[in-house]
Motif scaffolding. Structure first.
Motif, PDB file in Angstrom:
ATOM      1  N   GLU A   1       0.825  -1.199   0.000  1.00 34.54           N
ATOM      2  CA  GLU A   1       0.000   0.000   0.000  1.00 34.54           C
ATOM      3  C   GLU A   1       0.865   1.257   0.000  1.00 34.54           C
ATOM      4  OE1 GLU A   1      -3.434   2.198  -0.173  1.00 34.54           O
ATOM      5  OE2 GLU A   1      -3.120   0.048  -0.439  1.00 34.54           O
ATOM      6  N   LEU A   2       1.953   1.218   0.760  1.00 33.49           N
ATOM      7  CA  LEU A   2       2.861   2.366   0.773  1.00 33.49           C
ATOM      8  C   LEU A   2       3.468   2.613  -0.606  1.00 33.49           C
ATOM      9  CD1 LEU A   2       4.685   1.881   4.196  1.00 33.49           C
ATOM     10  CD2 LEU A   2       3.084   3.697   3.591  1.00 33.49           C
ATOM     11  N   GLN A   3       3.806   1.533  -1.305  1.00 29.97           N
ATOM     12  CA  GLN A   3       4.360   1.683  -2.641  1.00 29.97           C
ATOM     13  C   GLN A   3       3.355   2.298  -3.607  1.00 29.97           C
ATOM     14  OE1 GLN A   3       5.583  -2.300  -3.575  1.00 29.97           O
ATOM     15  NE2 GLN A   3       7.478  -2.179  -2.374  1.00 29.97           N
ATOM     16  N   ARG A   4       2.065   1.903  -3.458  1.00 39.00           N
ATOM     17  CA  ARG A   4       1.040   2.425  -4.365  1.00 39.00           C
ATOM     18  C   ARG A   4       0.789   3.913  -4.160  1.00 39.00           C
ATOM     19  NH1 ARG A   4      -1.548  -2.659  -3.547  1.00 39.00           N
ATOM     20  NH2 ARG A   4      -2.728  -1.830  -1.785  1.00 39.00           N
ATOM     21  N   ILE A   5       0.898   4.369  -2.931  1.00 35.99           N
ATOM     22  CA  ILE A   5       0.566   5.780  -2.679  1.00 35.99           C
ATOM     23  C   ILE A   5       1.801   6.672  -2.657  1.00 35.99           C
ATOM     24  CG2 ILE A   5      -1.440   5.106  -1.334  1.00 35.99           C
ATOM     25  CD1 ILE A   5       0.104   5.810   1.193  1.00 35.99           C
ATOM     26  N   GLU A   6       2.980   6.081  -2.919  1.00 36.28           N
ATOM     27  CA  GLU A   6       4.211   6.870  -2.832  1.00 36.28           C
ATOM     28  C   GLU A   6       4.188   8.037  -3.814  1.00 36.28           C
ATOM     29  OE1 GLU A   6       9.034   6.270  -3.245  1.00 36.28           O
ATOM     30  OE2 GLU A   6       7.688   4.548  -3.308  1.00 36.28           O
ATOM     31  N   GLU A   7       3.737   7.778  -5.042  1.00 35.12           N
ATOM     32  CA  GLU A   7       3.732   8.848  -6.035  1.00 35.12           C
ATOM     33  C   GLU A   7       2.767   9.953  -5.639  1.00 35.12           C
ATOM     34  OE1 GLU A   7       2.809   7.526  -9.923  1.00 35.12           O
ATOM     35  OE2 GLU A   7       2.945   9.526 -10.834  1.00 35.12           O
ATOM     36  N   ARG A   8       1.582   9.574  -5.164  1.00 37.19           N
ATOM     37  CA  ARG A   8       0.617  10.601  -4.742  1.00 37.19           C
ATOM     38  C   ARG A   8       1.153  11.390  -3.551  1.00 37.19           C
ATOM     39  NH1 ARG A   8      -4.769   6.832  -4.717  1.00 37.19           N
ATOM     40  NH2 ARG A   8      -4.782   6.298  -6.930  1.00 37.19           N
TER      41      ARG A   8
ATOM     42  N   ILE B   1     -10.318  28.089  26.033  1.00 37.88           N
ATOM     43  CA  ILE B   1     -10.877  27.883  24.696  1.00 37.88           C
ATOM     44  C   ILE B   1     -12.039  28.846  24.485  1.00 37.88           C
ATOM     45  CG2 ILE B   1     -11.984  26.250  23.132  1.00 37.88           C
ATOM     46  CD1 ILE B   1     -10.551  23.995  24.527  1.00 37.88           C
ATOM     47  N   ARG B   2     -11.893  29.718  23.472  1.00 38.09           N
ATOM     48  CA  ARG B   2     -12.940  30.698  23.158  1.00 38.09           C
ATOM     49  C   ARG B   2     -13.788  30.276  21.969  1.00 38.09           C
ATOM     50  NH1 ARG B   2     -12.151  35.800  25.159  1.00 38.09           N
ATOM     51  NH2 ARG B   2     -14.243  36.106  24.321  1.00 38.09           N
ATOM     52  N   GLY B   3     -13.276  29.329  21.184  1.00 37.54           N
ATOM     53  CA  GLY B   3     -14.005  28.890  19.995  1.00 37.54           C
ATOM     54  C   GLY B   3     -13.203  27.836  19.251  1.00 37.54           C
ATOM     55  N   ILE B   4     -13.566  27.631  17.978  1.00 36.15           N
ATOM     56  CA  ILE B   4     -12.872  26.640  17.159  1.00 36.15           C
ATOM     57  C   ILE B   4     -12.578  27.219  15.778  1.00 36.15           C
ATOM     58  CG2 ILE B   4     -13.934  24.671  18.330  1.00 36.15           C
ATOM     59  CD1 ILE B   4     -15.746  24.398  15.795  1.00 36.15           C
ATOM     60  N   ILE B   5     -11.503  26.712  15.169  1.00 35.38           N
ATOM     61  CA  ILE B   5     -11.224  26.968  13.759  1.00 35.38           C
ATOM     62  C   ILE B   5     -11.437  25.646  13.033  1.00 35.38           C
ATOM     63  CG2 ILE B   5      -9.514  27.721  12.066  1.00 35.38           C
ATOM     64  CD1 ILE B   5      -8.123  29.237  14.315  1.00 35.38           C
ATOM     65  N   GLU B   6     -12.357  25.638  12.089  1.00 32.82           N
ATOM     66  CA  GLU B   6     -12.743  24.402  11.399  1.00 32.82           C
ATOM     67  C   GLU B   6     -12.308  24.477   9.945  1.00 32.82           C
ATOM     68  OE1 GLU B   6     -16.849  22.893   9.544  1.00 32.82           O
ATOM     69  OE2 GLU B   6     -16.914  23.057  11.731  1.00 32.82           O
ATOM     70  N   VAL B   7     -11.516  23.488   9.517  1.00 36.41           N
ATOM     71  CA  VAL B   7     -11.088  23.384   8.124  1.00 36.41           C
ATOM     72  C   VAL B   7     -11.608  22.052   7.579  1.00 36.41           C
ATOM     73  CG1 VAL B   7      -9.133  23.336   6.536  1.00 36.41           C
ATOM     74  CG2 VAL B   7      -9.014  24.736   8.609  1.00 36.41           C
ATOM     75  N   ALA B   8     -12.477  22.111   6.554  1.00 36.85           N
ATOM     76  CA  ALA B   8     -13.120  20.912   6.003  1.00 36.85           C
ATOM     77  C   ALA B   8     -12.567  20.621   4.618  1.00 36.85           C
ATOM     78  CB  ALA B   8     -14.631  21.091   5.939  1.00 36.85           C
ATOM     79  N   ARG B   9     -12.290  19.328   4.382  1.00 40.46           N
ATOM     80  CA  ARG B   9     -11.712  18.908   3.103  1.00 40.46           C
ATOM     81  C   ARG B   9     -12.562  17.768   2.534  1.00 40.46           C
ATOM     82  NH1 ARG B   9      -7.311  18.141   5.057  1.00 40.46           N
ATOM     83  NH2 ARG B   9      -6.431  20.191   4.557  1.00 40.46           N
ATOM     84  N   ASP B  10     -12.952  17.879   1.254  1.00 38.77           N
ATOM     85  CA  ASP B  10     -13.761  16.846   0.593  1.00 38.77           C
ATOM     86  C   ASP B  10     -12.877  15.629   0.292  1.00 38.77           C
ATOM     87  OD1 ASP B  10     -15.349  15.272  -1.077  1.00 38.77           O
ATOM     88  OD2 ASP B  10     -16.313  17.000  -2.007  1.00 38.77           O
ATOM     89  N   ILE B  11     -13.202  14.471   0.901  1.00 39.09           N
ATOM     90  CA  ILE B  11     -12.408  13.242   0.701  1.00 39.09           C
ATOM     91  C   ILE B  11     -13.201  12.175  -0.044  1.00 39.09           C
ATOM     92  CG2 ILE B  11     -10.982  13.670   2.741  1.00 39.09           C
ATOM     93  CD1 ILE B  11     -12.684  11.573   4.212  1.00 39.09           C
ATOM     94  N   THR B  12     -14.273  12.580  -0.722  1.00 35.31           N
ATOM     95  CA  THR B  12     -15.122  11.608  -1.417  1.00 35.31           C
ATOM     96  C   THR B  12     -14.336  10.834  -2.463  1.00 35.31           C
ATOM     97  OG1 THR B  12     -17.006  13.092  -1.103  1.00 35.31           O
ATOM     98  CG2 THR B  12     -17.262  11.321  -2.714  1.00 35.31           C
ATOM     99  N   ASP B  13     -13.549  11.558  -3.273  1.00 33.40           N
ATOM    100  CA  ASP B  13     -12.776  10.875  -4.322  1.00 33.40           C
ATOM    101  C   ASP B  13     -11.763   9.913  -3.726  1.00 33.40           C
ATOM    102  OD1 ASP B  13     -14.156  12.138  -6.299  1.00 33.40           O
ATOM    103  OD2 ASP B  13     -12.691  13.750  -6.573  1.00 33.40           O
ATOM    104  N   ARG B  14     -11.126  10.317  -2.610  1.00 35.03           N
ATOM    105  CA  ARG B  14     -10.139   9.446  -1.990  1.00 35.03           C
ATOM    106  C   ARG B  14     -10.784   8.143  -1.516  1.00 35.03           C
ATOM    107  NH1 ARG B  14      -7.713  11.274   3.576  1.00 35.03           N
ATOM    108  NH2 ARG B  14      -9.337   9.896   4.366  1.00 35.03           N
ATOM    109  N   LEU B  15     -11.964   8.228  -0.897  1.00 33.59           N
ATOM    110  CA  LEU B  15     -12.664   7.031  -0.426  1.00 33.59           C
ATOM    111  C   LEU B  15     -13.096   6.151  -1.595  1.00 33.59           C
ATOM    112  CD1 LEU B  15     -14.886   8.580   2.400  1.00 33.59           C
ATOM    113  CD2 LEU B  15     -12.712   7.386   2.642  1.00 33.59           C
ATOM    114  N   ARG B  16     -13.525   6.798  -2.683  1.00 30.46           N
ATOM    115  CA  ARG B  16     -13.949   6.030  -3.861  1.00 30.46           C
ATOM    116  C   ARG B  16     -12.769   5.258  -4.455  1.00 30.46           C
ATOM    117  NH1 ARG B  16     -13.168   7.208  -8.840  1.00 30.46           N
ATOM    118  NH2 ARG B  16     -12.705   9.390  -8.378  1.00 30.46           N
TER     119      ARG B  16
END
Length: 641
Positions: free
Chosen positions: A181-188, A433-448
């Motif tokens: 698996e590591l070899q397959r994702i090395e290029e990415r 803690i006064r609040g949160i910083i939220e960063v969202a990333r679409d991972i649909t393609d990665r899961l597919r």
């Protein structure tokens, strides 16, 4: 046969146990390992039977092996598939400390094995490989024989070694899978490093050598006075105020106290300036004593990000009295981010939202500030409770640290994609803690892509071992099944029959009606042949109209003759293919192992000779091999076809 004395049995048991130990060291295939253990515990008439069951809680699977039971084991398998363990297995799993237990027969009235019920005696022992993979071993000993405490102790020790061997085998297999698996994702991964402007490092902990990405050599070069790069040079460049903290975090990870090494610190550059860096890494290799051997990670200059973060902290401290110019500047900064970014206080009020988040959520960013996030995102008057999109604020309140969440859909906004959300606590000058910083990333393609990779692996195995047209086993799988049948015949002193058959005048059908009709006919023939098989038999297609049967555990040639007659009868029924009604017949050649030969290649050859003898005598019949038969010439084969 004379009765075996206690001393003789003790010697036989020791010999069998040592044979199993040697086998555990050499064998690396899980099914072969389990079957080989059972074979060696029954070999030389030492025991009546041996069988093993492993339960995989992680995947809900069952792994079994048996020797000496045959069809008697079928009801046990039926119960196991329904989640019902035999009484002897339950008693084994109840044993404390892995001890072996002797079952004298009269205690087995509820046992699901008819051969054991009230007459047999057995040794049961648990097998523990890892937390969610465990099972038991049952050894049925000769009736009336004495099982000593020493033998029970040997079986218990053996079971412990089997568990350890299985654990090591599975761990090695998992390592091989991870390496692939590591070899397959090395290029990415390399592309991702370029995109993030990060450098890759690989540290040999024992030698101190540090490998760095060729494309980031200057970025990660710690050489002093032209020397080789290494960890010692790196330590000398860390800011004095940061060094103790960096080494503490690093040593905690090396000692296995943390899952990840991650820290921000300052390094002195060649021009004397201090730059902020983010180091992320993990120990990827340990020796047999658990000591770290190799560690890899990334090294990223985050000076600009730190400066921006400091701006965000100042804005948060002065949030209620900051001027609109500062808010506009901060909004411009986060609008430049490609991922969705939001800042929300602990009262669920949206403080900031960038253009990407507003576009994804289909809301107006100017109207979002000051509104409750749960009301804004899915029209609820109370905070989110749906487990598909866990509340980021509640998650940070519970952990007090940065968390990663998975949303599907994003904040319940009817977005049919899967998002990975990094949620960072936003603290004031006192650390509260006064609040949160939220960063969202679409991972649909990665899961597919990950799902497609798993499916492709399954399809490749199917293509490699089965005929594409009929779905029957091909030559490769046939060879494996044949080896299994021979091994079983050797254990049980039975026979294996090979039935070679092809369709009479099949070439005429292809030539007159076309290959499409011929292919459809072959598919229907394959279905009919499969209906003549027992579960333990195998029917394979070698190509064209050639099919081969493996009939295992038959007593004599009469068993093979019965199957051949059933095949002839099944083939005599008309076949409807499209608008054609076809009347077909088949010829069959039969050879037996070990009657005709103990070499299976020779048995296959004899079956082929018998097939052409059947064709020569008028087709639509079967013939057993006879030594008087001779191999047909090429011209005779063409005439027979």
């Amino acid at each position: 046969m004379s009765k075996v004395t206690a001393q003789q049995r003790q010697q036989q048991v020791l010999f069998a146990v040592m044979s199993v130990y040697r086998f555990l060291i050499a064998e690396r295939d899980l099914p072969s390992l389990l079957q080989g253990i059972c074979d060696r515990l029954v070999g030389q008439g030492l025991n009546l039977s041996a069988w093993m069951v492993l339960l995989d809680d992680d995947h809900g699977g069952i792994i079994t092996a048996e020797t000496g039971l045959g069809e008697v084991f079928t009801p046990v398998m039926d119960n196991l598939r329904q989640g019902v363990l035999p009484a002897c297995g339950l008693r084994a799993l109840d044993q404390q400390g892995g001890a072996a237990r002797f079952c004298p027969g009269t205690a087995c009235e509820n046992c699901s094995l008819p051969r054991c019920r009230g007459v047999g005696q057995a040794i049961t022992v648990p097998i523990r490989c890892r937390q969610n993979l465990f099972g038991f071993l049952v050894i049925q000993t000769p009736e009336g024989g004495q099982v000593t405490d020493e033998e029970l102790g040997l079986v218990a020790d053996l079971a412990e070694s089997i568990g350890q061997a299985l654990h090591n085998l599975l761990r090695m297999e998992e390592s091989r899978v991870r390496e692939k698996e590591l070899q397959r994702i090395e290029e990415r991964f390399e592309l991702a490093l370029h995109a993030s402007d990060a450098g890759l490092w690989d540290w040999n902990i024992k030698t101190g050598e540090m490998f760095t990405s060729p494309c980031r050599k200057g970025f990660l070069d710690y050489r002093e006075n032209g020397g080789a790069p290494g960890s010692a040079a790196w330590e000398g460049l860390i800011h004095p105020d940061d060094k103790a903290r960096v080494l503490q975090v690093l040593n905690d990870h090396l000692a296995g106290k943390t899952e990840e090494y991650r820290i921000e610190y300052r390094i002195k550059k060649e021009n004397g300036a201090w730059r902020w860096f983010l180091d992320c890494g993990r120990v990827v290799e340990r020796d047999e004593q658990g000591m770290p051997v190799r560690m890899t990670g990334t090294h990223q200059d985050i000076t600009l990000q730190k400066e921006q973060a400091e701006i965000l902290v100042r804005v948060q401290r002065q949030l209620h009295d900051a001027v609109e110019r500062e808010r506009t500047f901060l909004q411009t900064v986060i609008d430049g981010a490609a991922d969705s970014v939001m800042v929300i206080d602990m009262d669920y009020t949206v403080l900031l939202i960038n253009a990407t988040a507003a576009r994804i959520m289909k809301i107006d960013s100017s109207e979002a500030r000051g509104r409750k996030c749960h009301k804004l995102f899915h029209g609820s008057d109370v905070p989110c409770t749906d487990k598909r999109y866990p509340c980021p604020i509640q998650a940070v309140q519970e952990s007090g640290n940065r968390v990663t969440l998975i949303h599907n859909p994003l904040h319940g906004n009817n977005i049919n994609n899967t998002f990975e959300i990094e949620v960072t606590p936003l603290r004031d000058g006192t650390g509260r803690i006064r609040g949160i910083i939220e960063v969202a990333r679409d991972i649909t393609d990665r899961l597919r892509i990950e799902k497609e990779l798993r499916e492709s692996q399954s399809k490749l195995y199917q293509l490699a071992h089965h005929d594409i047209l009929t779905g029957l086993p091909n030559r490769l799988l046939f060879r494996d099944r044949m080896k299994q049948a021979v091994a079983k015949a050797q254990r049980h002193k039975s026979r294996v029959a090979i039935l070679f058959l092809d369709l009479d005048k099949f070439k005429d059908i292809n030539d007159t009606l076309g290959h499409d009709v011929g292919d459809q006919l072959l598919v229907e023939v394959a279905r009919r042949l499969q209906r003549q098989c027992r579960k333990s038999d195998t029917v394979a297609r070698f190509g064209g109209d050639e099919f081969v049967f493996i009939l295992d555990e038959i007593k004599d040639r009469n068993g093979a003759a019965v199957v051949a007659e059933k095949i002839l009868k099944a083939m005599s029924e008309p076949v409807r293919v499209g608008c054609h009604t076809l009347h077909i017949t088949t010829s069959i050649g039969i050879a037996l192992y070990p009657d005709h030969s103990e070499d299976m290649d020779q048995v296959m050859k004899y079956a082929d000779m018998a097939l052409y003898q059947a064709k020569a005598e008028g087709r639509n019949n079967y013939r057993f091999y006879d030594p008087a038969m001779r191999a047909p010439s090429c011209s005779e084969r063409q005439d027979a076809d």
